[in-house]
Design a protein around this motif. Sequence first.
Motif, PDB file in Angstrom:
ATOM      1  N   VAL A  24      11.557   6.861  -0.653  1.00 18.89           N
ATOM      2  CA  VAL A  24      10.973   6.403   0.606  1.00 18.89           C
ATOM      3  C   VAL A  24       9.466   6.596   0.448  1.00 18.89           C
ATOM      4  CG1 VAL A  24      10.807   6.746   3.099  1.00 18.89           C
ATOM      5  CG2 VAL A  24      13.020   7.005   1.953  1.00 18.89           C
ATOM      6  N   LEU A  25       8.763   5.493   0.272  1.00 17.27           N
ATOM      7  CA  LEU A  25       7.314   5.521   0.049  1.00 17.27           C
ATOM      8  C   LEU A  25       6.577   5.302   1.363  1.00 17.27           C
ATOM      9  CD1 LEU A  25       7.313   3.174  -3.070  1.00 17.27           C
ATOM     10  CD2 LEU A  25       7.579   5.655  -3.032  1.00 17.27           C
ATOM     11  N   LYS A  26       5.291   5.677   1.384  1.00 18.30           N
ATOM     12  CA  LYS A  26       4.471   5.480   2.587  1.00 18.30           C
ATOM     13  C   LYS A  26       3.309   4.551   2.276  1.00 18.30           C
ATOM     14  CE  LYS A  26       5.394   9.793   4.977  1.00 18.30           C
ATOM     15  NZ  LYS A  26       4.816  10.939   5.666  1.00 18.30           N
ATOM     16  N   THR A  27       2.958   3.733   3.264  1.00 21.82           N
ATOM     17  CA  THR A  27       1.818   2.843   3.109  1.00 21.82           C
ATOM     18  C   THR A  27       0.529   3.663   3.029  1.00 21.82           C
ATOM     19  OG1 THR A  27       1.633   2.597   5.502  1.00 21.82           O
ATOM     20  CG2 THR A  27       2.928   0.936   4.334  1.00 21.82           C
ATOM     21  N   THR A  28      -0.485   3.079   2.377  1.00 25.94           N
ATOM     22  CA  THR A  28      -1.726   3.824   2.126  1.00 25.94           C
ATOM     23  C   THR A  28      -2.979   3.077   2.572  1.00 25.94           C
ATOM     24  OG1 THR A  28      -1.894   2.863  -0.085  1.00 25.94           O
ATOM     25  CG2 THR A  28      -0.707   4.965   0.112  1.00 25.94           C
ATOM     26  N   GLY A  29      -2.823   1.967   3.267  1.00 24.76           N
ATOM     27  CA  GLY A  29      -3.972   1.143   3.632  1.00 24.76           C
ATOM     28  C   GLY A  29      -4.808   1.751   4.742  1.00 24.76           C
ATOM     29  N   GLU A  30      -5.737   0.936   5.250  1.00 27.85           N
ATOM     30  CA  GLU A  30      -6.611   1.428   6.302  1.00 27.85           C
ATOM     31  C   GLU A  30      -5.836   1.611   7.604  1.00 27.85           C
ATOM     32  OE1 GLU A  30      -9.074  -2.163   8.021  1.00 27.85           O
ATOM     33  OE2 GLU A  30      -9.438  -2.020   5.862  1.00 27.85           O
ATOM     34  N   ARG A  31      -6.344   2.503   8.421  1.00 30.83           N
ATOM     35  CA  ARG A  31      -5.694   2.870   9.684  1.00 30.83           C
ATOM     36  C   ARG A  31      -5.909   1.793  10.733  1.00 30.83           C
ATOM     37  NH1 ARG A  31      -7.320   5.128  14.380  1.00 30.83           N
ATOM     38  NH2 ARG A  31      -5.844   6.497  15.432  1.00 30.83           N
ATOM     39  N   ASP A  32      -4.825   1.409  11.413  1.00 26.77           N
ATOM     40  CA  ASP A  32      -4.916   0.506  12.554  1.00 26.77           C
ATOM     41  C   ASP A  32      -5.435   1.333  13.733  1.00 26.77           C
ATOM     42  OD1 ASP A  32      -3.525  -0.504  15.195  1.00 26.77           O
ATOM     43  OD2 ASP A  32      -3.594  -2.238  13.850  1.00 26.77           O
ATOM     44  N   ALA A  33      -6.538   0.898  14.322  1.00 23.28           N
ATOM     45  CA  ALA A  33      -7.193   1.676  15.380  1.00 23.28           C
ATOM     46  C   ALA A  33      -6.328   1.839  16.623  1.00 23.28           C
ATOM     47  CB  ALA A  33      -8.521   1.016  15.757  1.00 23.28           C
ATOM     48  N   THR A  34      -5.464   0.897  16.900  1.00 19.56           N
ATOM     49  CA  THR A  34      -4.636   0.953  18.104  1.00 19.56           C
ATOM     50  C   THR A  34      -3.445   1.880  17.946  1.00 19.56           C
ATOM     51  OG1 THR A  34      -5.242  -1.335  18.532  1.00 19.56           O
ATOM     52  CG2 THR A  34      -3.391  -0.465  19.777  1.00 19.56           C
ATOM     53  N   LEU A  40      -0.004  -1.816   5.156  1.00 20.05           N
ATOM     54  CA  LEU A  40       0.571  -2.078   3.837  1.00 20.05           C
ATOM     55  C   LEU A  40      -0.459  -2.829   3.007  1.00 20.05           C
ATOM     56  CD1 LEU A  40       3.243  -2.057   2.074  1.00 20.05           C
ATOM     57  CD2 LEU A  40       3.599  -4.368   2.930  1.00 20.05           C
ATOM     58  N   THR A  41      -0.652  -2.407   1.770  1.00 26.12           N
ATOM     59  CA  THR A  41      -1.569  -3.081   0.860  1.00 26.12           C
ATOM     60  C   THR A  41      -0.786  -3.674  -0.309  1.00 26.12           C
ATOM     61  OG1 THR A  41      -1.929  -1.128  -0.515  1.00 26.12           O
ATOM     62  CG2 THR A  41      -3.378  -1.394   1.415  1.00 26.12           C
ATOM     63  N   MET A  42      -1.459  -4.524  -1.065  1.00 25.48           N
ATOM     64  CA  MET A  42      -0.813  -5.069  -2.268  1.00 25.48           C
ATOM     65  C   MET A  42      -0.520  -3.946  -3.264  1.00 25.48           C
ATOM     66  SD  MET A  42      -0.170  -8.075  -1.542  1.00 25.48           S
ATOM     67  CE  MET A  42       0.054  -9.308  -2.779  1.00 25.48           C
ATOM     68  N   ALA A  43      -1.378  -2.922  -3.296  1.00 25.73           N
ATOM     69  CA  ALA A  43      -1.130  -1.771  -4.170  1.00 25.73           C
ATOM     70  C   ALA A  43       0.162  -1.055  -3.762  1.00 25.73           C
ATOM     71  CB  ALA A  43      -2.317  -0.811  -4.124  1.00 25.73           C
ATOM     72  N   ASP A  44       0.460  -1.018  -2.461  1.00 25.06           N
ATOM     73  CA  ASP A  44       1.710  -0.411  -1.990  1.00 25.06           C
ATOM     74  C   ASP A  44       2.914  -1.219  -2.471  1.00 25.06           C
ATOM     75  OD1 ASP A  44       0.315   1.601  -0.617  1.00 25.06           O
ATOM     76  OD2 ASP A  44       0.252   0.421   1.234  1.00 25.06           O
ATOM     77  N   VAL A  45       2.785  -2.548  -2.469  1.00 22.21           N
ATOM     78  CA  VAL A  45       3.877  -3.403  -2.960  1.00 22.21           C
ATOM     79  C   VAL A  45       4.080  -3.167  -4.455  1.00 22.21           C
ATOM     80  CG1 VAL A  45       4.736  -5.765  -3.194  1.00 22.21           C
ATOM     81  CG2 VAL A  45       3.466  -5.115  -1.150  1.00 22.21           C
ATOM     82  N   VAL A  46       2.973  -2.985  -5.199  1.00 20.18           N
ATOM     83  CA  VAL A  46       3.078  -2.675  -6.630  1.00 20.18           C
ATOM     84  C   VAL A  46       3.749  -1.312  -6.817  1.00 20.18           C
ATOM     85  CG1 VAL A  46       1.770  -2.219  -8.750  1.00 20.18           C
ATOM     86  CG2 VAL A  46       1.138  -4.145  -7.282  1.00 20.18           C
ATOM     87  N   ALA A  47       3.434  -0.337  -5.963  1.00 18.45           N
ATOM     88  CA  ALA A  47       4.085   0.975  -6.030  1.00 18.45           C
ATOM     89  C   ALA A  47       5.587   0.847  -5.761  1.00 18.45           C
ATOM     90  CB  ALA A  47       3.445   1.936  -5.038  1.00 18.45           C
ATOM     91  N   HIS A  70       4.269  -5.222   8.399  1.00 20.18           N
ATOM     92  CA  HIS A  70       3.901  -5.259   6.982  1.00 20.18           C
ATOM     93  C   HIS A  70       3.601  -6.678   6.515  1.00 20.18           C
ATOM     94  CE1 HIS A  70       5.960  -1.120   6.149  1.00 20.18           C
ATOM     95  NE2 HIS A  70       4.832  -1.016   6.837  1.00 20.18           N
ATOM     96  N   ALA A  71       4.349  -7.654   7.008  1.00 15.65           N
ATOM     97  CA  ALA A  71       4.054  -9.046   6.658  1.00 15.65           C
ATOM     98  C   ALA A  71       2.663  -9.423   7.163  1.00 15.65           C
ATOM     99  CB  ALA A  71       5.114  -9.977   7.248  1.00 15.65           C
ATOM    100  N   ASN A  72       2.339  -9.019   8.375  1.00 16.24           N
ATOM    101  CA  ASN A  72       1.007  -9.304   8.929  1.00 16.24           C
ATOM    102  C   ASN A  72      -0.093  -8.592   8.149  1.00 16.24           C
ATOM    103  OD1 ASN A  72       2.153 -10.936  10.874  1.00 16.24           O
ATOM    104  ND2 ASN A  72       2.243  -9.310  12.398  1.00 16.24           N
ATOM    105  N   ASP A  73       0.182  -7.357   7.696  1.00 18.67           N
ATOM    106  CA  ASP A  73      -0.795  -6.639   6.874  1.00 18.67           C
ATOM    107  C   ASP A  73      -1.112  -7.418   5.607  1.00 18.67           C
ATOM    108  OD1 ASP A  73      -0.755  -4.588   8.745  1.00 18.67           O
ATOM    109  OD2 ASP A  73       0.550  -3.287   7.535  1.00 18.67           O
ATOM    110  N   LEU A  74      -0.070  -7.937   4.947  1.00 22.56           N
ATOM    111  CA  LEU A  74      -0.285  -8.699   3.719  1.00 22.56           C
ATOM    112  C   LEU A  74      -0.994 -10.020   3.993  1.00 22.56           C
ATOM    113  CD1 LEU A  74       3.026  -8.078   1.722  1.00 22.56           C
ATOM    114  CD2 LEU A  74       0.798  -6.957   1.451  1.00 22.56           C
ATOM    115  N   LEU A  75      -0.710 -10.630   5.131  1.00 14.81           N
ATOM    116  CA  LEU A  75      -1.413 -11.865   5.487  1.00 14.81           C
ATOM    117  C   LEU A  75      -2.912 -11.605   5.662  1.00 14.81           C
ATOM    118  CD1 LEU A  75       1.112 -13.479   7.979  1.00 14.81           C
ATOM    119  CD2 LEU A  75       0.424 -14.385   5.750  1.00 14.81           C
ATOM    120  N   LEU A  76      -3.269 -10.445   6.197  1.00 18.68           N
ATOM    121  CA  LEU A  76      -4.673 -10.090   6.370  1.00 18.68           C
ATOM    122  C   LEU A  76      -5.343  -9.728   5.043  1.00 18.68           C
ATOM    123  CD1 LEU A  76      -4.473  -7.874   9.589  1.00 18.68           C
ATOM    124  CD2 LEU A  76      -5.500 -10.150   9.397  1.00 18.68           C
TER     125      LEU A  76
END
Length: 191
Positions: A24-34, A40-47, A70-76
């Motif tokens: 069970v992995l955790k995402t590592t991208g930037e924090r959503d302010a809300t 989720l980052t592309m590096a997380d998908v590679v992990a 996560h789909a929206n994160d990758l779209l961004l």
Amino acid sequence: INDSKFTKAAHALCAQQDTAKTPVLKTTGERDATTGRLRLTMADVVALKSAMDKLGVPAENRRLVLCPDHANDLLLASQTFREQYNIDRATGKVGKLYGFDVYEYANTPLYTQAGKKKNLGVAAGDGEFNCSFAFYTPRVFKATGSTKMYYSEAATDPEYQRNKINFRHYFLCMPKKEDAGVVMMSGYKAS
């Protein structure tokens, strides 16, 4: 009926918690302010791909199911993902990414901040979000049984004079062995 059975299938295909055979992995991208959710980052998908590789899962027949966040994160984050993003509403399939057949599904399981899967139907607390998950299709099975309809006419209901209808549907989806799937839950930072 389909929504219920797919939600239960997604819940059954995700690991209870992080172990050597069920990462069970955790995402590592930037924090959503809300929400405080880490994107989720592309590096997380590679992990996630790397975790499947370490489990010895063959490269073909891998499926990745993304929650909408996560789909929206990758779209961004990824122009490549954005260009190929063309969801087939009938199947939920998005496309291919790093050898995965990518799907999007909204009712994936919730995980606590400690990385434990919550029971089906339990509401999300602070820092708890839907997960994405990957699995090897030959290591899971589904069995779809019959659907039976029950109906009672208003003419035979003396108390309320109402029509009543209900359905019973048999369906089961589970991993054959819990050794070929990886979960990606959202990391969380309160501030």
